[in-house]
Design an enzyme around this catalytic site. Structure first.
Site, PDB file in Angstrom:
ATOM      1  N   ALA A 113       0.836  -1.212   0.000  1.00 52.81           N
ATOM      2  CA  ALA A 113       0.000   0.000   0.000  1.00 52.81           C
ATOM      3  C   ALA A 113       0.866   1.257   0.000  1.00 52.81           C
ATOM      4  O   ALA A 113       1.932   1.253   0.605  1.00 52.81           O
ATOM      5  CB  ALA A 113      -0.898   0.000   1.236  1.00 52.81           C
ATOM      6  N   PRO A 114       0.443   2.327  -0.687  1.00 53.12           N
ATOM      7  CA  PRO A 114      -0.834   2.483  -1.391  1.00 53.12           C
ATOM      8  C   PRO A 114      -0.882   1.875  -2.801  1.00 53.12           C
ATOM      9  O   PRO A 114      -1.933   1.882  -3.412  1.00 53.12           O
ATOM     10  CB  PRO A 114      -0.995   4.010  -1.464  1.00 53.12           C
ATOM     11  CG  PRO A 114       0.408   4.531  -1.460  1.00 53.12           C
ATOM     12  CD  PRO A 114       1.209   3.592  -0.614  1.00 53.12           C
ATOM     13  N   GLY A 115       0.220   1.373  -3.309  1.00 54.21           N
ATOM     14  CA  GLY A 115       0.118   0.668  -4.590  1.00 54.21           C
ATOM     15  C   GLY A 115       0.990   1.195  -5.706  1.00 54.21           C
ATOM     16  O   GLY A 115       0.878   0.753  -6.848  1.00 54.21           O
ATOM     17  N   GLY A 116       1.889   2.152  -5.386  1.00 55.36           N
ATOM     18  CA  GLY A 116       2.755   2.710  -6.431  1.00 55.36           C
ATOM     19  C   GLY A 116       3.574   1.627  -7.123  1.00 55.36           C
ATOM     20  O   GLY A 116       3.586   1.515  -8.343  1.00 55.36           O
ATOM     21  N   LYS A 117       4.235   0.810  -6.305  1.00 52.65           N
ATOM     22  CA  LYS A 117       5.121  -0.191  -6.916  1.00 52.65           C
ATOM     23  C   LYS A 117       4.314  -1.361  -7.463  1.00 52.65           C
ATOM     24  O   LYS A 117       4.735  -2.010  -8.418  1.00 52.65           O
ATOM     25  CB  LYS A 117       6.193  -0.626  -5.926  1.00 52.65           C
ATOM     26  CG  LYS A 117       7.088   0.568  -5.582  1.00 52.65           C
ATOM     27  CD  LYS A 117       8.221   0.272  -4.694  1.00 52.65           C
ATOM     28  CE  LYS A 117       8.919   1.550  -4.251  1.00 52.65           C
ATOM     29  NZ  LYS A 117       8.081   2.433  -3.401  1.00 52.65           N
ATOM     30  N   GLU A 135      -0.869  -6.130   1.744  1.00 56.29           N
ATOM     31  CA  GLU A 135      -0.660  -5.057   2.723  1.00 56.29           C
ATOM     32  C   GLU A 135      -1.196  -5.544   4.068  1.00 56.29           C
ATOM     33  O   GLU A 135      -2.339  -5.992   4.158  1.00 56.29           O
ATOM     34  CB  GLU A 135      -1.385  -3.777   2.280  1.00 56.29           C
ATOM     35  CG  GLU A 135      -1.458  -2.701   3.329  1.00 56.29           C
ATOM     36  CD  GLU A 135      -0.091  -2.242   3.869  1.00 56.29           C
ATOM     37  OE1 GLU A 135       0.849  -2.042   3.075  1.00 56.29           O
ATOM     38  OE2 GLU A 135       0.021  -2.093   5.106  1.00 56.29           O
ATOM     39  N   ASP A 179       9.330  -3.751  -0.211  1.00 59.09           N
ATOM     40  CA  ASP A 179       9.543  -2.306  -0.107  1.00 59.09           C
ATOM     41  C   ASP A 179       9.251  -1.979   1.359  1.00 59.09           C
ATOM     42  O   ASP A 179       8.136  -1.625   1.716  1.00 59.09           O
ATOM     43  CB  ASP A 179       8.577  -1.586  -1.055  1.00 59.09           C
ATOM     44  CG  ASP A 179       8.795  -0.083  -1.077  1.00 59.09           C
ATOM     45  OD1 ASP A 179       9.951   0.347  -0.940  1.00 59.09           O
ATOM     46  OD2 ASP A 179       7.800   0.654  -1.220  1.00 59.09           O
ATOM     47  N   CYS A 232      13.121   3.713   1.663  1.00 56.81           N
ATOM     48  CA  CYS A 232      13.363   5.136   1.377  1.00 56.81           C
ATOM     49  C   CYS A 232      14.166   5.717   2.531  1.00 56.81           C
ATOM     50  O   CYS A 232      13.883   6.808   3.014  1.00 56.81           O
ATOM     51  CB  CYS A 232      12.061   5.890   1.111  1.00 56.81           C
ATOM     52  SG  CYS A 232      10.915   5.883   2.471  1.00 56.81           S
TER      53      CYS A 232
HETATM   54  N1  SAM Z   1       5.260  -0.221  -1.754  1.00 56.22           N
HETATM   55  C1  SAM Z   1       4.372   0.883  -1.431  1.00 56.22           C
HETATM   56  C2  SAM Z   1       4.203   1.776  -2.643  1.00 56.22           C
HETATM   57  O1  SAM Z   1       5.123   1.834  -3.469  1.00 56.22           O
HETATM   58  O2  SAM Z   1       3.132   2.386  -2.799  1.00 56.22           O
HETATM   59  C3  SAM Z   1       4.861   1.635  -0.229  1.00 56.22           C
HETATM   60  C4  SAM Z   1       5.107   0.731   0.960  1.00 56.22           C
HETATM   61  S1  SAM Z   1       5.594   1.519   2.420  1.00 56.22           S
HETATM   62  C5  SAM Z   1       7.242   1.926   2.143  1.00 56.22           C
HETATM   63  C6  SAM Z   1       5.720   0.171   3.532  1.00 56.22           C
HETATM   64  C7  SAM Z   1       4.439  -0.567   3.793  1.00 56.22           C
HETATM   65  O3  SAM Z   1       4.712  -1.605   4.750  1.00 56.22           O
HETATM   66  C8  SAM Z   1       3.327   0.275   4.384  1.00 56.22           C
HETATM   67  O4  SAM Z   1       2.171   0.159   3.600  1.00 56.22           O
HETATM   68  C9  SAM Z   1       3.096  -0.319   5.769  1.00 56.22           C
HETATM   69  O5  SAM Z   1       1.733  -0.322   6.128  1.00 56.22           O
HETATM   70  C10 SAM Z   1       3.615  -1.722   5.627  1.00 56.22           C
HETATM   71  N2  SAM Z   1       4.061  -2.319   6.905  1.00 56.22           N
HETATM   72  C11 SAM Z   1       4.186  -1.705   8.106  1.00 56.22           C
HETATM   73  N3  SAM Z   1       4.592  -2.601   9.028  1.00 56.22           N
HETATM   74  C12 SAM Z   1       4.721  -3.785   8.414  1.00 56.22           C
HETATM   75  C13 SAM Z   1       5.076  -5.095   8.841  1.00 56.22           C
HETATM   76  N4  SAM Z   1       5.418  -5.341  10.112  1.00 56.22           N
HETATM   77  N5  SAM Z   1       5.061  -6.075   7.935  1.00 56.22           N
HETATM   78  C14 SAM Z   1       4.741  -5.818   6.645  1.00 56.22           C
HETATM   79  N6  SAM Z   1       4.402  -4.605   6.193  1.00 56.22           N
HETATM   80  C15 SAM Z   1       4.389  -3.603   7.055  1.00 56.22           C
END
Ligand code: SAM
Length: 455
Positions: A113-117, A135, A179, A232
């Site tokens: 989430a939110p789904g870019g990748k 997610e 990610d 990031c």
């Molecule tokens: N890949 C997404 C994009 O490009 O739109 C962005 C992802 S963001 C960097 C990391 C994601 O990991 C968040 O959506 C978050 O809710 C989720 N997250 C948080 N804690 C986590 C966990 N313990 N295990 C897996 N995912 C987790």
């Protein structure tokens, strides 16, 4: 120049060879905002904004002259493009270099989430691949669903699981993108909160969590499968050190990705295994801070026994889908409650297997609600890249399209050429959603959850 970024971070970055802290600080001070979008290859490609140039590592990515109000562009709501930070579009280049573009593989985006990748993976892997987009946080999984549906393909399964759930699918995926949630220093230029909340202690916490996420999910990757690990963050503890740890613990080898020197991307090497990583710094690229590394699984991995399933007989005529989508014969249709859905036939057994071990939020595309006699078409069908082009439709001008997206009543006079019944409304030839044309009024079926507010 005064240092308004966390001292601990700058001190660590200064330990890196060739790190230009003056330029790094300056780019944060000037606060230049860069806006980029990635086009949907299956939809109208003419966004109304002035594009400065292409993102060098992503054929569908473009920099915009300025940040417009995307909310006021109907094509944004119709999934013609995704507003995405340019550095992370590097995944497109990686997929091309690995020979995975338009392939026929199974990929998992674990933290999606939110789904870019996920939308990027979906566009580059192509419609013959299967993408599982996961997610863990429920509310964020809903946003992910909206973005996947706007994108309009049918080969995506959205799941809402803890990473550990994927241990139940050993050796199943050819590509795993992690990610990872991180300390967020790469977003400092865009987000003051990321600066305020940064601490060395949080870097440590994130690094432990990243290891946990990987340890719990790496078995789902097949032998010779690729792990794409990204953050990031600028912190080595969340980047190169994690890559070393994966190589130590799980039998992976590093994969080098050729990059052009004038792209400004820094190729790094992890301290222990000299593994390749790619760092994006905002003073060197037109994009935000980002790190990514590609690893190939070298250990033999037991695999998930996937039984051939007999398709359940659908109570609804097999021809129902063909009334709404084209081609229809590449899909099987199935009911989820009263929701009639389509999903690629090629992955029918896979879907049944996934269903046994995961919490699936949605699979494929909803065609609509089946009342027992007829289909009430869904908004997702209107956004589908497979919707038939010969269904009744009405083109709207910009003001009327925005009225539609606000879910206001539309004037019956706009539809004098249209028969009564279900009708797609379009802007610049792109479907926005459905209305129902009645003899003396028009009912607006735009979903209230996604309607635009405060215009
Ligand atoms: N890949 C997404 C994009 O490009 O739109 C962005 C992802 S963001 C960097 C990391 C994601 O990991 C968040 O959506 C978050 O809710 C989720 N997250 C948080 N804690 C986590 C966990 N313990 N295990 C897996 N995912 C987790």
């Amino acid at each position: 120049m005064g240092n308004f970024l966390p001292n601990d971070l700058i001190r660590r970055l200064n330990e890196r060879a060739d790190f230009d802290s003056e330029a790094f600080l300056e780019t944060h001070q000037t606060g230049d905002k860069i806006t980029s979008i990635r086009l949907n290859p299956h939809k109208q490609q003419q966004s109304p904004f002035v594009r400065i140039k292409q993102v060098p590592w992503c054929t569908f990515g473009y920099y915009l002259e300025e940040r417009p109000s995307f909310t006021l562009d109907p094509l944004y709501h119709a999934g013609c493009y995704y507003v995405q930070e340019a550095s992370s579009m590097f995944i497109a280049h990686i997929l091309e270099q690995l020979g995975l573009a338009n392939s026929k593989i199974k990929a998992l985006d674990l933290c999606a989430a939110p789904g870019g990748k996920s939308t990027l993976l979906n566009s580059y892997l192509g419609v013959e691949s299967l993408l599982v987009s996961n997610e863990v946080i429920k509310a964020r999984a809903n946003i992910l669903v909206d973005n996947i549906n706007r994108w309009g393909t049918a080969n995506v399964v959205v799941t809402n699981n803890d990473p550990s759930a994927f241990n139940r699918l050993p050796g199943y995926f050819d590509v795993l993108l992690v990610d990872a949630p991180c300390s967020g220093s790469g977003m400092f230029r865009k987000d003051q909160k990321a600066i305020d909340e940064w601490s060395s202690a949080n870097v440590k916490l994130c690094s432990d969590r990243q290891k946990r996420i990987l340890a719990e999910s790496l078995s789902t990757l097949s032998t010779d499968g690729y792990l794409l690990y990204s953050t990031c963050s600028y912190s080595q503890e969340e980047n190169e050190d994690i890559v070393d740890w994966v190589m130590d613990e799980f039998g992976f080898e590093s994969v080098s990705i050729p990059v052009k020197a004038d792209w400004g991307i820094e190729e790094t090497h992890s301290p222990k295994h000299y593994a390749f990583g790619y760092r994006f710094y905002p003073h060197r690229v037109m994009g935000e801070g980002f790190f990514i590394s590609v690893l190939k699984k070298r250990t033999s991995q037991s695999s998930f026994p996937k039984n051939k399933m007999r398709p359940e007989k659908s109570a609804i005529s097999l021809y129902e889908a063909a009334k709404w989508v084209h081609p229809a014969d590449i899909f099987f249709q199935f009911m989820h409650g009263d929701d009639l859905r389509i999903f690629p036939k090629a992955y029918m057994d896979d879907l049944r297997a996934l269903q046994q071990v995961l919490y699936i939020k949605q699979a494929g595309t909803s065609l609509g609600k089946w009342t027992g006699r007829e289909l009430l078409p869904s908004h997702d069908l209107a956004c589908s890249i497979y919707i038939r082009t010969d269904l009744p439709s009405q083109e709207l001008d910009l003001q009327t399209a925005l009225k539609y997206l606000r879910k206001e009543n539309l004037d019956r006079d706009h539809f004098t050429q249209t028969n009564t019944g279900w009708c797609l409304v379009r802007y610049e030839g792109v479907n926005l959603g459905w209305v129902k044309v009645l003899p003396n009024r028009v009912n607006n079926y735009y979903p209230k959850e996604v309607r635009i507010m405060n215009l």
